[in-house]
Design a protein around this motif. Structure first.
Motif, PDB file in Angstrom:
ATOM      1  N   ASP A   1     -36.801 107.364 -31.328  1.00 55.96           N
ATOM      2  CA  ASP A   1     -38.264 106.825 -30.836  1.00 55.96           C
ATOM      3  C   ASP A   1     -39.095 107.927 -30.484  1.00 55.96           C
ATOM      4  O   ASP A   1     -38.504 108.953 -29.802  1.00 55.96           O
ATOM      5  CB  ASP A   1     -38.091 105.871 -29.771  1.00 55.96           C
ATOM      6  CG  ASP A   1     -37.008 104.514 -30.144  1.00 55.96           C
ATOM      7  OD1 ASP A   1     -37.617 103.706 -30.706  1.00 55.96           O
ATOM      8  OD2 ASP A   1     -35.721 104.734 -29.894  1.00 55.96           O
ATOM      9  N   ASP A   2     -40.333 107.884 -30.810  1.00 59.80           N
ATOM     10  CA  ASP A   2     -41.135 108.699 -30.607  1.00 59.80           C
ATOM     11  C   ASP A   2     -41.410 108.823 -29.040  1.00 59.80           C
ATOM     12  O   ASP A   2     -41.972 110.010 -28.475  1.00 59.80           O
ATOM     13  CB  ASP A   2     -42.411 108.776 -31.436  1.00 59.80           C
ATOM     14  CG  ASP A   2     -42.314 109.455 -32.674  1.00 59.80           C
ATOM     15  OD1 ASP A   2     -41.290 110.275 -32.866  1.00 59.80           O
ATOM     16  OD2 ASP A   2     -42.825 109.166 -33.641  1.00 59.80           O
TER      17      ASP A   2
ATOM     18  N   ASP B   1     -34.785 106.749 -20.017  1.00 60.82           N
ATOM     19  CA  ASP B   1     -35.387 107.155 -18.856  1.00 60.82           C
ATOM     20  C   ASP B   1     -35.237 108.932 -18.844  1.00 60.82           C
ATOM     21  O   ASP B   1     -35.522 109.428 -17.701  1.00 60.82           O
ATOM     22  CB  ASP B   1     -34.695 106.641 -17.413  1.00 60.82           C
ATOM     23  CG  ASP B   1     -34.610 105.077 -17.613  1.00 60.82           C
ATOM     24  OD1 ASP B   1     -35.577 104.594 -17.977  1.00 60.82           O
ATOM     25  OD2 ASP B   1     -33.578 104.622 -17.405  1.00 60.82           O
ATOM     26  N   GLY B   2     -34.922 109.245 -19.848  1.00 57.47           N
ATOM     27  CA  GLY B   2     -34.710 110.892 -19.912  1.00 57.47           C
ATOM     28  C   GLY B   2     -36.045 111.569 -20.043  1.00 57.47           C
ATOM     29  O   GLY B   2     -37.202 111.061 -20.226  1.00 57.47           O
ATOM     30  N   LYS B   3     -35.849 112.979 -19.940  1.00 56.97           N
ATOM     31  CA  LYS B   3     -37.044 113.893 -20.459  1.00 56.97           C
ATOM     32  C   LYS B   3     -37.380 113.264 -21.990  1.00 56.97           C
ATOM     33  O   LYS B   3     -36.217 113.212 -22.677  1.00 56.97           O
ATOM     34  CB  LYS B   3     -36.478 115.269 -20.300  1.00 56.97           C
ATOM     35  CG  LYS B   3     -36.403 115.652 -18.978  1.00 56.97           C
ATOM     36  CD  LYS B   3     -37.604 115.534 -18.106  1.00 56.97           C
ATOM     37  CE  LYS B   3     -37.320 115.905 -16.591  1.00 56.97           C
ATOM     38  NZ  LYS B   3     -36.087 116.328 -16.095  1.00 56.97           N
ATOM     39  N   ASN B   4     -38.518 113.387 -22.365  1.00 54.81           N
ATOM     40  CA  ASN B   4     -38.976 113.171 -23.412  1.00 54.81           C
ATOM     41  C   ASN B   4     -38.379 114.487 -24.383  1.00 54.81           C
ATOM     42  O   ASN B   4     -38.667 115.456 -24.091  1.00 54.81           O
ATOM     43  CB  ASN B   4     -40.694 113.295 -23.531  1.00 54.81           C
ATOM     44  CG  ASN B   4     -41.053 112.596 -24.715  1.00 54.81           C
ATOM     45  OD1 ASN B   4     -40.333 112.254 -25.672  1.00 54.81           O
ATOM     46  ND2 ASN B   4     -42.169 112.468 -24.839  1.00 54.81           N
ATOM     47  N   LEU B   5     -37.554 113.932 -25.464  1.00 53.30           N
ATOM     48  CA  LEU B   5     -37.153 115.195 -26.349  1.00 53.30           C
ATOM     49  C   LEU B   5     -38.154 115.745 -27.384  1.00 53.30           C
ATOM     50  O   LEU B   5     -39.121 114.726 -27.560  1.00 53.30           O
ATOM     51  CB  LEU B   5     -35.938 114.658 -27.072  1.00 53.30           C
ATOM     52  CG  LEU B   5     -34.587 114.337 -26.182  1.00 53.30           C
ATOM     53  CD1 LEU B   5     -33.662 113.405 -27.234  1.00 53.30           C
ATOM     54  CD2 LEU B   5     -33.850 115.345 -25.550  1.00 53.30           C
ATOM     55  N   PRO B   6     -38.178 116.915 -27.802  1.00 50.53           N
ATOM     56  CA  PRO B   6     -39.157 117.306 -28.878  1.00 50.53           C
ATOM     57  C   PRO B   6     -39.103 116.343 -30.114  1.00 50.53           C
ATOM     58  O   PRO B   6     -37.955 115.608 -30.197  1.00 50.53           O
ATOM     59  CB  PRO B   6     -38.577 118.721 -29.342  1.00 50.53           C
ATOM     60  CG  PRO B   6     -37.649 119.021 -27.991  1.00 50.53           C
ATOM     61  CD  PRO B   6     -37.084 117.743 -27.530  1.00 50.53           C
ATOM     62  N   SER B   7     -40.199 115.983 -30.447  1.00 51.67           N
ATOM     63  CA  SER B   7     -40.177 115.224 -31.714  1.00 51.67           C
ATOM     64  C   SER B   7     -40.008 115.800 -33.024  1.00 51.67           C
ATOM     65  O   SER B   7     -40.479 116.750 -33.290  1.00 51.67           O
ATOM     66  CB  SER B   7     -41.648 114.670 -31.712  1.00 51.67           C
ATOM     67  OG  SER B   7     -42.114 114.091 -33.220  1.00 51.67           O
TER      68      SER B   7
END
Lengths: 313, 313, 313
Positions: free
Chosen positions: A60-61, C33-39
């Motif tokens: 998911d983005d 709930d994690g850190k946003n991963l690179p897209s």
């Protein structure tokens, strides 16, 4: 060959007439007035959403928070159910040999869709073991997140495990369209029919082919370019349903480029098959199959600059 | 290595200047002020529409009815003619060595486009034999519809047969852009120059390479990972036009991973080449080329759990 | 197996509950709930724009004129800087083990982005040698333009050389996402960690794998299906950082399907490795490694029509 003065005058009408005459003359590669086939693009969209359901938050983005997870999952499932049921309905209409009514087909498509989606938790159980095997088996993997986000293997095996469930429910066309989509993206062709155990890992993926009637045990590790294939027999379509592809028992490692052939071929548990080996008969458990020491000759080339490769020597 | 305090101050202007200086200094990989090259995305769009013309009803999202077929075909052809002529015109402008006028190039592009589109019925004749060979040769194929909709082979061979006609008409760049698009999607690299007979089938496709000057007969069946390639000679560009790739006669089967090399190499009719074989000279008709029985040794591994592969033994 | 009457009544709510229970039970493949991963999609967009900066005029739909080059380059660089910094920032947040503050991470991401973009001219210097090697090494290449526009190799090596610089700066996730994108499009898996010299060329690309700790010299030419890989050792993750992949010295040619294995394996300068060879130990400079003359037997098949391949003979 053609009179160029004449060709430039050819109009769209003439080209159209030539093609229509070909459509009338050459059968087998037209699909006119037929039942609506399942849509490739719709199936790809469904596969993408099924991957989001299997690996929540990875594809998911935006960040998925636990608090929204229930709502997000329900919305996604609701959308997938309707779209998948439509495609399964088309595939049942296409293969409707026994003359079921439109209502019966729709009911059957609905039921198949729900039964399939009930398998998602079991598929997740298996995929968790695959992700573990991938991370543990590859020192280049920095983290399990990298494995899931970046490794083509995860996408290929997830799509195969989904397609395998549809294959078991005798859904036509859709399983193969799904695995060919993954094949196109990952270079690995895992047939929906193959039975694949837990803790499976194929490093690099590209060029690896696993045939329809393969039986792969647990904890099997393979590399790129491995072929688990059938003998090419003159039987052709008469062999449908017969076991034509090999059995790979538990804890086997198959190195890059190895080809293992035939429905009776069994690679015994704990065996290792070396790279580029061509194996056409069974080997007992704990076998190590390697090229013979005398297989290659190493010669000194006469001229360092030359890249000429003279195999006539 | 770099002074970090300084680097953060680097502005877009400085980075731009560095790149502009590189553009001025390093040639060969810039394309500035040049003729407009054919557009990759336009060529892909044209290839997709040509596939729709070759297999009517298979790659359209809606059902095509016979009653609308004439109108639909005419509309699609009209669109393809204009777009293809534009790209061929660009490719002729790009390669215009003899100084033809703009008008001559445009006329030549128009004529080439029409002559090419006249070949579509002949291409369909061949593709019908390929689809038949694919269905008959693969027990995993459920139906001819599955073969056309889902098998990467059909897309790869259809694009090659289209590109081959453009190649024969000396259209530069476009044929290769077309086949590389199919290569990217199917994993199989069929060069536009290769001559390929009827009833061709490559199962799984991925990793198979067929070089520019190959000559492939009728009823040839191949598998994934097959390479029909040239010797790597120091001649390089001086070998352009010379036959460098093998000849495969009628009714030959080539198994996965086999490599067949050289322009003089002829595989005689009816032969079978085993998997992973590396063949560098001709074999007579009806040959069976298989690894020698002593090629591999099968040993018992000392420790079942260990996956250590010790090739020093 | 399931009671079909019951299954049709299963509602979205029930399926949702089953999945939520699986999310709670099966860890490792959720990212909540994690850190946003690179897209992935953002990184692909950045990679496309970096290719436009490396090969000006080749991957743009319109002609780039010298007079506009400075402005166009500045606009593109400005856009890339911001987007790349965002993704690098996410990747640093993801791997933030030492507890750096948000401000420190942002500063570090900014600095890493600028340092990386300063490498573009050096990367261009190398790519120019690669394009030259590709054109000189392939008689099928019509022009350098065709090589850059149509050959998958150029895209694959350009993305690897970009990703390698990010890898050297310890940016997590992004380098591998970049090379896997190119892998998906070209069939060639070049790990971001591999050290690759100048004048590199891989013809056809598909199926070729170059592992993380490979060391490849200058003027190396390879073909499709080549594997430069590690031994599969039970050590798994404990081997991280150890040299596990081979060293290929200058002016080596490796033919299609050859597998070269192991961190201690060195292929000496000027050597040629034949197709489908499986090499597990070092060979001295100027070696020619070819299959032994007795490796294959060529037999006459009993029946010309039969494609039956009986390896039991």
């Amino acid at each position: 060959m053609l009179n160029t003065a004449a060709t430039v005058k050819l109009s769209v009408t003439q080209l159209t007439d030539q093609l229509l005459s070909s459509y009338a003359r050459v059968g087998g590669i037209n699909h006119l007035d037929g039942k609506n086939l399942p849509s490739k693009s719709a199936i790809v969209g469904i596969a993408v959403d099924l991957l989001r359901l299997l690996f929540p938050g990875f594809f998911d983005d935006k960040i998925i928070h636990s608090s929204e997870l229930k709502v997000e999952t329900a919305i996604l499932l609701d959308s997938v159910i309707g779209r998948l049921e439509d495609e399964i309905h088309k595939s049942f209409e296409y293969s409707n040999a026994v003359g079921n009514s439109k209502q019966e087909l729709r009911k059957s498509a609905h039921q198949t869709t729900l039964e399939f989606l009930q398998q998602l938790p079991c598929i997740r159980d298996l995929l968790q073991t695959d992700a573990e095997a991938a991370f543990n088996g590859d020192p280049a993997a920095l983290s399990k997140e990298e494995v899931i986000v970046a490794y083509p293997f995860i996408e290929a095996i997830a799509v195969q495990r989904l397609a395998h469930q549809l294959y078991l429910k005798n859904v036509p066309l859709i399983p193969r369209i799904m695995t060919e989509w993954a094949h196109s993206r990952t270079g690995m062709d895992l047939h929906p029919g193959a039975k694949i155990g837990s803790h499976f890992f194929v490093d690099h993926c590209t060029g690896t082919v696993v045939g329809e009637t393969c039986n792969i045990g647990n904890h099997v590790k393979m590399y790129q370019g491995v072929s688990l294939i059938a003998r090419s027999l003159s039987g052709g379509q008469q062999l449908k349903g017969v076991k034509r592809h090999p059995t790979i028992e538990d804890h086997v490692t198959v190195y890059a480029g190895a080809t293992i052939m035939g429905g009776d071929t069994v690679v015994g548990a704990g065996s290792t098959i070396g790279a580029n080996v061509f194996l056409t008969n069974s080997v007992p458990p704990r076998s190590l199959v390697v090229p013979d020491a005398f297989q290659y000759k190493v010669m000194n080339k006469p001229d360092r600059q030359s890249q000429i490769l003279d195999f006539q020597i």
